[in-house]
Design a protein around this motif. Structure first.
Motif, PDB file in Angstrom:
ATOM      1  N   SER A  32      -1.816   5.379   4.684  1.00 45.49           N
ATOM      2  CA  SER A  32      -1.469   6.261   3.570  1.00 45.49           C
ATOM      3  C   SER A  32      -0.790   5.465   2.446  1.00 45.49           C
ATOM      4  O   SER A  32      -1.079   5.660   1.258  1.00 45.49           O
ATOM      5  CB  SER A  32      -0.554   7.366   4.103  1.00 45.49           C
ATOM      6  N   LEU A  33       0.092   4.538   2.816  1.00 42.54           N
ATOM      7  CA  LEU A  33       0.797   3.701   1.835  1.00 42.54           C
ATOM      8  C   LEU A  33      -0.181   2.824   1.042  1.00 42.54           C
ATOM      9  O   LEU A  33      -0.025   2.609  -0.159  1.00 42.54           O
ATOM     10  CB  LEU A  33       1.815   2.814   2.571  1.00 42.54           C
ATOM     11  N   LEU A  34      -1.227   2.318   1.727  1.00 45.99           N
ATOM     12  CA  LEU A  34      -2.173   1.382   1.092  1.00 45.99           C
ATOM     13  C   LEU A  34      -3.346   2.091   0.413  1.00 45.99           C
ATOM     14  O   LEU A  34      -4.150   1.443  -0.260  1.00 45.99           O
ATOM     15  CB  LEU A  34      -2.696   0.374   2.124  1.00 45.99           C
ATOM     16  N   GLN A  35      -3.444   3.418   0.597  1.00 42.63           N
ATOM     17  CA  GLN A  35      -4.585   4.168   0.042  1.00 42.63           C
ATOM     18  C   GLN A  35      -4.765   3.956  -1.463  1.00 42.63           C
ATOM     19  O   GLN A  35      -5.900   3.765  -1.937  1.00 42.63           O
ATOM     20  CB  GLN A  35      -4.440   5.657   0.385  1.00 42.63           C
ATOM     21  N   PRO A  36      -3.679   3.945  -2.278  1.00 41.37           N
ATOM     22  CA  PRO A  36      -3.868   3.698  -3.717  1.00 41.37           C
ATOM     23  C   PRO A  36      -4.522   2.342  -4.010  1.00 41.37           C
ATOM     24  O   PRO A  36      -5.291   2.220  -4.964  1.00 41.37           O
ATOM     25  CB  PRO A  36      -2.434   3.736  -4.273  1.00 41.37           C
ATOM     26  N   LEU A  37      -4.232   1.320  -3.194  1.00 41.93           N
ATOM     27  CA  LEU A  37      -4.871   0.007  -3.400  1.00 41.93           C
ATOM     28  C   LEU A  37      -6.362   0.107  -3.091  1.00 41.93           C
ATOM     29  O   LEU A  37      -7.205  -0.451  -3.806  1.00 41.93           O
ATOM     30  CB  LEU A  37      -4.246  -1.061  -2.484  1.00 41.93           C
ATOM     31  N   VAL A  38      -6.686   0.823  -2.018  1.00 41.60           N
ATOM     32  CA  VAL A  38      -8.088   1.012  -1.620  1.00 41.60           C
ATOM     33  C   VAL A  38      -8.846   1.703  -2.754  1.00 41.60           C
ATOM     34  O   VAL A  38      -9.934   1.270  -3.158  1.00 41.60           O
ATOM     35  CB  VAL A  38      -8.176   1.858  -0.318  1.00 41.60           C
ATOM     36  N   ALA A  39      -8.245   2.768  -3.298  1.00 45.60           N
ATOM     37  CA  ALA A  39      -8.908   3.549  -4.346  1.00 45.60           C
ATOM     38  C   ALA A  39      -9.063   2.745  -5.636  1.00 45.60           C
ATOM     39  O   ALA A  39     -10.141   2.705  -6.238  1.00 45.60           O
ATOM     40  CB  ALA A  39      -8.104   4.819  -4.612  1.00 45.60           C
ATOM     41  N   THR A  40      -7.990   2.073  -6.052  1.00 43.02           N
ATOM     42  CA  THR A  40      -8.023   1.343  -7.331  1.00 43.02           C
ATOM     43  C   THR A  40      -8.982   0.161  -7.284  1.00 43.02           C
ATOM     44  O   THR A  40      -9.703  -0.106  -8.245  1.00 43.02           O
ATOM     45  CB  THR A  40      -6.604   0.836  -7.695  1.00 43.02           C
ATOM     46  N   CYS A  41      -8.976  -0.547  -6.156  1.00 40.02           N
ATOM     47  CA  CYS A  41      -9.763  -1.787  -6.073  1.00 40.02           C
ATOM     48  C   CYS A  41     -11.089  -1.620  -5.326  1.00 40.02           C
ATOM     49  O   CYS A  41     -11.775  -2.608  -5.081  1.00 40.02           O
ATOM     50  CB  CYS A  41      -8.925  -2.879  -5.412  1.00 40.02           C
TER      51      CYS A  41
END
Length: 565
Positions: free
Chosen positions: A251-260
């Protein structure tokens, strides 16, 4: 996208009110409340203990009642508050930053000042009259300060939170066991301090107590003067109370997954290999991630190029590996070295985990392994009839072990292995597909290892030596005997983001006894070559781009190189 990552922050109010990402651990506040009144919870350094303690401080503090909704309404405990919320005057203490290098008197004064400051902060926060400040300040010892304080606040309901209770004690133990026993043992000022807390709990002034730290080395001194505390550190229900679970990390890393547009499974696999692997009870179904390491990764992830941090290991944690150096001098150094040797060559060690340490009885192998476990250098894998089995939890710790193993190898054999030469050798391997400089370093090290008995030279130890050299460079992600389609190649050197290399490598090692002569050597060469060719047929290996495959045959003195692919 701008992720506000609270790396290095341990003030709960700051994290929440300034909009930092917060992994909600507040359900454990209720669980801790149910677990008992006087609790200890130990975890490795830089794991997230201080932030949990800070959340508890704001949750229970009667003075923070007006901030309660702003801080907690979106969190588990805000939606499921307990009857004790906002009902205590909270005394907070922490014992980091005490200089232990200047001897007993200096440690005593620093300890006393920590206590005096904590008490004065408390009296100020809750508007006690100026006369009470003078009473506390006039007392000559930590013990008498506490006794005076409990007289002053008599009639109040107090919660005491202690962070890093053992911080200075761990340092003293690694430097001077006799000094440690003087300070923590019977009649020592630390034990006297904890005895005052025990009296206050018996009289009802100190209603609740929650203590965090790393090791139970002081629990003996504390609990002999303080035999009412309950240690939850190895309790199944609190395995995930501090540190992150897999779901929390995803959940913490989800924004990195989405952005990149990252491959979520690949990202999780990498972060898991580097930072996961901690288990504090054999039946715990989940291993936890070191929270600080994951936050470091997220904060230093390069959004511009969508790259991993160049250094996967935070310098602060790397500096903690100096703590390993200190721990190796407690007890018998040779016994401790054998544990290290077993860990890096076999991957695991078995011991009976200590709940407490009794240094009056000495310090044995089980004590040493237990200490490594509390500090996070090894972690519980499983239980057997002969004891608990511990292994190196993750790649960060493995890297630290091999760096330390080199230091220890040099010390024991009065030799020096050049880090610069190794760096150049690995660069040559990565960019020019030339293994000769690395082999030259290996041969030189083998020739310097005159103390053959200590090494017990065989294939395993030649492999340990090669890994020790490779781990001094951070160019490759190193995998040793990773299971691939039920086969175990000795060493894989894999490209790791963001470092680009022209070549990845598979290295197999074979040991030929000197006594077996040319025939033995030829047999090993033949068997090894066939083995490597077999590995190259495996789908996972065949799919690796830019892969070179090598066989190294050695008798412990010379090394022959066969390039198979």
């Amino acid at each position: 996208m701008h992720l506000k990552i609270p790396y290095g922050l341990s003030n709960f109010k700051q994290v929440i009110s300034e909009g930092y990402t917060y992994v909600d651990k507040t359900e454990y506040i209720a669980k801790l409340e149910d677990a008992g009144r006087h609790l200890f919870l130990l975890r490795p350094r830089r794991f997230g203990k201080s932030l949990l303690l800070s959340a508890m401080e704001y949750y229970y503090d009667v003075g923070c009642k007006d901030d309660f909704d702003a801080l907690f309404s979106n969190l588990y405990i805000g939606k499921h508050p307990t009857p004790l919320k906002s009902s205590y005057q909270v005394l907070f203490m922490e014992f980091s930053g005490i200089d232990t290098d200047r001897g007993l008197d200096s440690i005593y004064l620093a300890f006393d000042r920590k206590i005096a400051n904590a008490l004065q902060t408390f009296l100020q926060r809750y508007d006690y009259p100026a006369a009470t400040h003078r009473i506390i300040e006039a007392e000559p010892t930590p013990q008498s300060r506490m006794e005076a304080f409990f007289r002053v606040v008599s009639g109040q309901k107090l919660l005491l939170l202690i962070d890093e209770y053992d911080h200075f004690a761990n340092a003293i133990l690694s430097q001077d066991l006799t000094l440690f026993q003087r300070i923590m043992g019977k009649g020592g000022f630390v034990r006297s301090f904890y005895e005052t807390l025990k009296t206050a709990t018996q009289r009802g002034t100190l209603d609740r107590l929650f203590v965090t730290g790393v090791t139970p080395i002081m629990l003996d001194s504390m609990t002999s003067g303080f035999n009412i505390g309950e240690n939850l550190s190895l309790h199944e229900d609190f395995n995930e109370a501090i540190g992150f679970t897999k779901t929390e990390v995803a959940s913490l890393l989800q924004p990195l997954v989405a952005t990149c547009q990252l491959d979520k499974d690949l990202l999780m696999a990498d972060v898991t290999r580097w930072y996961n692997g901690y288990r504090f009870h054999a039946l715990a179904t989940e291993t936890v991630y070191n929270a600080n390491m994951v936050l470091y990764f997220a904060k230093n992830f390069r959004l511009k190029g969508c790259d991993y941090p160049k250094q996967m290991l935070d310098d602060n944690i790397a500096s903690d590996y100096g703590k390993i150096l200190g721990m190796f001098s407690i007890g018998d150094r040779d016994t401790n070295f054998t544990v290290l040797d077993d860990l890096i060559s076999g991957g695991e060690v078995t011991a009976e985990q200590r709940r407490k340490f009794d240094f009056e009885k000495g310090f044995d192998r089980d004590d040493f392994i237990s200490l490594l476990a509390y500090m996070g250098f090894v972690s519980l894998q499983r239980e057997t009839l002969s004891g608990e089995v511990f292994g190196i939890p993750n790649h960060v710790m493995r890297e630290l072990y091999f760096r330390y193993f080199k230091v220890e190898l040099e010390r024991r054999n009065q030799m020096t292995i050049s880090n610069r030469a190794i760096a150049v050798a690995v660069e040559t391997l990565a960019l020019r597909d030339d293994i000769q400089p690395l082999v030259a370093e290996m041969v030189q090290a083998l020739q310097l290892l005159s103390n053959r008995d200590a090494m017990g030279m065989d294939e395993k130890h030649i492999k340990v030596l090669l890994l020790t050299l490779l781990y001094q460079s951070s160019v490759y992600f190193i995998q040793s005997e990773r299971e691939i389609d039920r086969k175990y190649p000795d060493i894989l050197l894999l490209e790791r983001s963001p470092i680009e290399v022209d070549h990845q490598h598979l290295i197999e090692l074979k040991y030929s006894k000197v006594s077996d002569g040319e025939t033995g050597w030829a047999t090993k060469r033949q068997a090894g070559t066939e083995q490597v060719q077999g590995y190259l047929q495996l789908p996972t290996i065949a799919a690796l781009p830019k892969l070179s495959a090598w066989l190294l045959v050695s008798d412990g003195i010379k090394v022959e190189v066969v390039k198979v692919q």
